[in-house]
Each structure stands twice: as structure tokens, then as C-alpha cells.
Design a protein around this motif. Structure first.
Motif, mmCIF file in Angstrom:
data_model
loop_
_atom_site.group_PDB
_atom_site.id
_atom_site.type_symbol
_atom_site.label_atom_id
_atom_site.label_comp_id
_atom_site.label_asym_id
_atom_site.label_seq_id
_atom_site.Cartn_x
_atom_site.Cartn_y
_atom_site.Cartn_z
ATOM 1 N N ARG A 186 0.835 -1.209 0.000
ATOM 2 C CA ARG A 186 0.000 0.000 0.000
ATOM 3 C C ARG A 186 0.866 1.254 0.000
ATOM 4 N NH1 ARG A 186 -5.417 0.293 1.162
ATOM 5 N NH2 ARG A 186 -6.487 -1.658 1.642
ATOM 6 N N GLU A 187 1.987 1.176 0.679
ATOM 7 C CA GLU A 187 2.890 2.317 0.790
ATOM 8 C C GLU A 187 3.823 2.417 -0.419
ATOM 9 O OE1 GLU A 187 3.910 5.713 3.050
ATOM 10 O OE2 GLU A 187 2.323 4.228 3.378
ATOM 11 N N GLN A 188 3.769 1.394 -1.299
ATOM 12 C CA GLN A 188 4.696 1.292 -2.432
ATOM 13 C C GLN A 188 6.132 1.249 -1.936
ATOM 14 O OE1 GLN A 188 3.796 4.337 -5.341
ATOM 15 N NE2 GLN A 188 1.641 3.732 -5.494
ATOM 16 N N ALA A 189 6.332 0.475 -0.872
ATOM 17 C CA ALA A 189 7.642 0.331 -0.250
ATOM 18 C C ALA A 189 8.187 -1.066 -0.518
ATOM 19 C CB ALA A 189 7.545 0.563 1.260
ATOM 20 N N ALA A 190 9.463 -1.134 -0.904
ATOM 21 C CA ALA A 190 10.071 -2.425 -1.185
ATOM 22 C C ALA A 190 10.237 -3.258 0.084
ATOM 23 C CB ALA A 190 11.427 -2.223 -1.861
ATOM 24 N N GLY A 191 10.486 -2.584 1.202
ATOM 25 C CA GLY A 191 10.694 -3.299 2.454
ATOM 26 C C GLY A 191 10.685 -2.350 3.627
ATOM 27 N N PRO A 192 10.922 -2.874 4.844
ATOM 28 C CA PRO A 192 10.912 -2.027 6.050
ATOM 29 C C PRO A 192 11.882 -0.861 5.974
ATOM 30 C CG PRO A 192 10.896 -4.349 6.648
ATOM 31 C CD PRO A 192 11.120 -4.302 5.166
ATOM 32 N N GLN A 193 12.976 -1.028 5.231
ATOM 33 C CA GLN A 193 13.954 0.056 5.126
ATOM 34 C C GLN A 193 13.377 1.299 4.461
ATOM 35 O OE1 GLN A 193 14.015 -2.806 3.490
ATOM 36 N NE2 GLN A 193 14.529 -2.503 1.331
ATOM 37 N N ASN A 194 12.284 1.137 3.736
ATOM 38 C CA ASN A 194 11.699 2.280 3.030
ATOM 39 C C ASN A 194 10.676 3.040 3.858
ATOM 40 O OD1 ASN A 194 11.959 -0.025 0.505
ATOM 41 N ND2 ASN A 194 13.021 1.929 0.313
ATOM 42 N N VAL A 195 10.352 2.542 5.049
ATOM 43 C CA VAL A 195 9.423 3.270 5.918
ATOM 44 C C VAL A 195 10.085 3.733 7.207
ATOM 45 C CG1 VAL A 195 7.335 2.214 4.991
ATOM 46 C CG2 VAL A 195 8.516 1.104 6.889
ATOM 47 N N VAL A 196 11.382 3.415 7.391
ATOM 48 C CA VAL A 196 12.092 3.923 8.563
ATOM 49 C C VAL A 196 12.224 5.442 8.442
ATOM 50 C CG1 VAL A 196 14.372 3.599 7.522
ATOM 51 C CG2 VAL A 196 14.150 3.656 10.004
ATOM 52 N N ILE A 197 12.136 6.126 9.564
ATOM 53 C CA ILE A 197 12.353 7.573 9.608
ATOM 54 C C ILE A 197 13.817 7.798 9.947
ATOM 55 C CG2 ILE A 197 11.814 9.698 10.848
ATOM 56 C CD1 ILE A 197 8.972 8.690 11.158
ATOM 57 N N ALA A 198 14.581 8.332 8.977
ATOM 58 C CA ALA A 198 16.020 8.484 9.182
ATOM 59 C C ALA A 198 16.513 9.737 8.480
ATOM 60 C CB ALA A 198 16.762 7.254 8.660
ATOM 61 N N GLY A 199 17.519 10.357 9.068
ATOM 62 C CA GLY A 199 18.117 11.554 8.471
ATOM 63 C C GLY A 199 18.586 12.495 9.553
ATOM 64 N N ASP A 200 18.919 13.710 9.131
ATOM 65 C CA ASP A 200 19.339 14.703 10.121
ATOM 66 C C ASP A 200 18.115 15.229 10.871
ATOM 67 O OD1 ASP A 200 18.088 16.661 8.501
ATOM 68 O OD2 ASP A 200 19.967 17.177 7.497
ATOM 69 N N GLU A 201 18.328 16.138 11.795
ATOM 70 C CA GLU A 201 17.235 16.594 12.655
ATOM 71 C C GLU A 201 16.081 17.172 11.844
ATOM 72 O OE1 GLU A 201 18.511 19.093 15.833
ATOM 73 O OE2 GLU A 201 20.232 17.828 16.346
ATOM 74 N N ALA A 202 16.387 17.985 10.850
ATOM 75 C CA ALA A 202 15.328 18.610 10.054
ATOM 76 C C ALA A 202 14.566 17.574 9.246
ATOM 77 C CB ALA A 202 15.925 19.669 9.126
#
Length: 303
Positions: free
Chosen positions: A241-257
Motif C-alpha cells: 500500500r505504501e509502495q515500499a520495497a521493504g521495512p527500510q523504506n518506511v524507517v524515519i532516518a536523516g538529520d534533525e530537520a
């Protein structure tokens, strides 16, 4: 914040430190998953002694492995031990685990959960039950002082979302992205609650979160550690449904902003609570907690 060891085995001392960190940073609650480590309800009882005053939630306890009389006794015991701070998250369980590990049937999950809740809810109110059917027998009563905990139901499929809106107090999701939450989860459970004349449901969205300078590296590690979930039918459906290949595509990651923008997308999707599972090195996890706590405090200050 999720506690109890999603990435590694944790000792009681480590669990207490996790809970203490959440409380010190002003987070509103700690939640425990029921997987292959700590028993979630036992962990929350320990957590309750380490952090007085904050919410304690399960995300989630699979229902098939615990008879309603057993689970009612456990949940009410946690309530009594922690001053009535438990939110009981339930799920139908991953079918391949329910059948492969426990030898239990996993067909008709929504129908089985409806029957389970019809027994569990009165037991949690201290009422006696006498229920006998083809799939469930429950005769008895649980007497433990304490108030009835709210129930959240892990729900992804339409039938389970309708059930969550009708008979539970909301839903708790795991690794479900903002598009699916906005277009499917939130509107489906809200319609069901309205149709049943119930209050607006709580929507708790659990996600791996990492404030990091190496978002790509974090996603690679998530793919390695949680990639199996992408092959489980229950999670594969929601990732599709999210058009995500796997869990790695829905993780929230990055710098603070970047993390702040991604978290605000969840709020805009109608999520009422974000359940953060800090991911990465210990330094990354610590920094993630600090950033999330600061965002939560700012939101609270701004109303």
C-alpha cells in the motif's frame, strides 16, 4: 518510546535505563513488543517501578497464545502494580508464527478476534463470563483490583480496522508509512468508530527512527535486521500500500530537520501518537531520543 530490545537482547538493568531515559526526556510513555525476548507485560511492570507516572503500553500482545482469562489476569495485575497506567495493545499475531510455532489455527483472524474481545472486555471489567463456541471456551472471572485498561487493536486489513473502530479504543501499527496511515488506516477506523457511536479512535504509529548523518547506512541495517518482515503476508500487504520495497523504506532516518519533517507527516496523516523505536548505534539512539523529546515538548508548548 519502544523499550525492551528490538535490536539486541537487553538485561533488566538495560531495560530500566531505557525507561529512565524516556522519563527523563519527558516522553509520555514506554511501550513493549511481544516477540522473542522479554514478556511485554512483565517488562512493563518493571518499567512502571522505574518511571512513575508515564503510560505503559503493549505493542502488541498476540492474542492466540493467551487465553482471555489468562490475559485478563495478567493485564489487571499490571494495572494494580502500576497504578492503572496500562494501555493493552492486542494483535491477531503473524499467521506463520501462530501456526508454525504454536500449532494454533490462524484462519478467520477478524472473526476470532471479535469473539476474543467479546470475552476479554467483560473480564477486564471484573465481570464473570460463560462463553462456549467452536473456537473459544471461557468460563470464569478475574478478581484483581484495578481499572479496565484501554484496548488498542493492531489492524491493517479492512475487517480488522472495522473491528478496532467498533470494539476497541483505537489501533496501534508497526512499520506503516504515512501514505497508508492517511489514506487507509485513519479514515477506515474513524468511520467504524463513528458508525458504532464510539469516541474518535486513538491511532498509535510505531516506526523505527534514527537521527543520523548516514541515513543510507541506517536503511541498509534496517533491511538486514528487519528484511524478513517484507516477506510476511501481513506486512507485505501494508508495505505494498505504501509502495515500499521493504521495512527500510518506511524507517524515519536523516538529520534533525529531515526527521522532524517525516514525523510531522504522521501528524498530518491523522496519527494521534508516534511510537518511536530508536535505531542505530547507541550514540544515534541517544541523539534520536533527545531530538524526538525536544519536538514533543515544542508541540506540547504550542498546543
Amino acid at each position: 518510546m519502544m523499550v525492551g530490545g528490538l535490536q539486541e537482547t537487553v538485561t533488566a538493568e538495560h531495560l530500566i535505563r531505557q525507561v529512565g531515559s524516556a522519563a527523563e526526556h519527558g516522553l509520555s510513555g514506554v511501550w513493549a513488543a511481544q516477540a522473542f525476548g522479554w514478556d511485554a507485560l512483565t517488562a512493563l511492570t518493571l518499567a512502571g517501578t522505574a518511571a512513575p507516572g508515564i503510560e505503559l503500553g503493549t505493542a502488541v500482545v498476540p492474542a492466540p497464545q493467551r487465553h482471555p482469562l489468562v490475559l485478563a489476569g495478567q493485564a489487571l495485575s499490571v494495572q494494580a502494580a502500576t497504578g492503572n497506567r496500562l494501555t493493552l495493545g492486542l494483535g491477531a499475531g503473524i499467521s506463520m508464527m501462530v501456526t508454525g510455532m504454536y500449532g494454533l489455527p490462524a484462519d478467520r483472524p477478524a472473526a476470532r478476534m471479535r469473539e476474543y474481545l467479546s470475552v476479554l472486555r467483560p473480564l477486564l471489567r471484573g465481570e464473570a463470563v460463560s462463553h462456549q463456541s467452536e473456537t473459544l471456551t471461557a468460563v470464569g472471572q478475574v478478581s484483581v483490583p484495578g481499572t479496565t485498561p484501554p484496548i488498542l487493536l493492531a489492524a491493517l486489513a479492512p475487517a480488522m480496522l472495522r473491528l478496532a473502530g467498533e470494539l476497541a479504543d483505537g489501533t496501534v501499527t508497526w512499520m506503516t508509512g504515512p501514505r497508508t496511515l492517511a489514506d487507509h488506516i485513519v479514515p477506515s477506523i474513524t468511520r467504524a468508530a463513528q458508525a458504532a457511536g464510539r469516541p474518535a479512535p486513538r491511532v498509535v504509529a510505531g516506526l523505527l527512527v534514527s537521527v543520523t548523518a548516514d541515513a543510507a547506512g541506517v536503511r541498509d541495517r534496517v533491511a538486514e535486521q528487519f528484511g524478513l518482515a517484507g516477506h510476511v503476508p501481513e506486512y507485505r500487504a501494508v508495505l505494498d500500500r505504501e509502495q515500499a520495497a521493504g521495512p527500510q523504506n518506511v524507517v524515519i532516518a536523516g538529520d534533525e530537520a529531515q526527521v522532524e519533517r517525516q514525523l510531522r507527516r504522521l501528524r498530518d496523516a491523522g496519527v494521534t501518537d508516534v511510537l518511536v523505536a530508536p535505531f542505530g548505534s547507541q550514540d544515534e539512539q541517544d541523539h534520536t531520543i533527545e531530538v524526538v523529546a525536544a519536538l514533543a515538548a515544542a508541540d506540547h508548548h504550542n498546543g
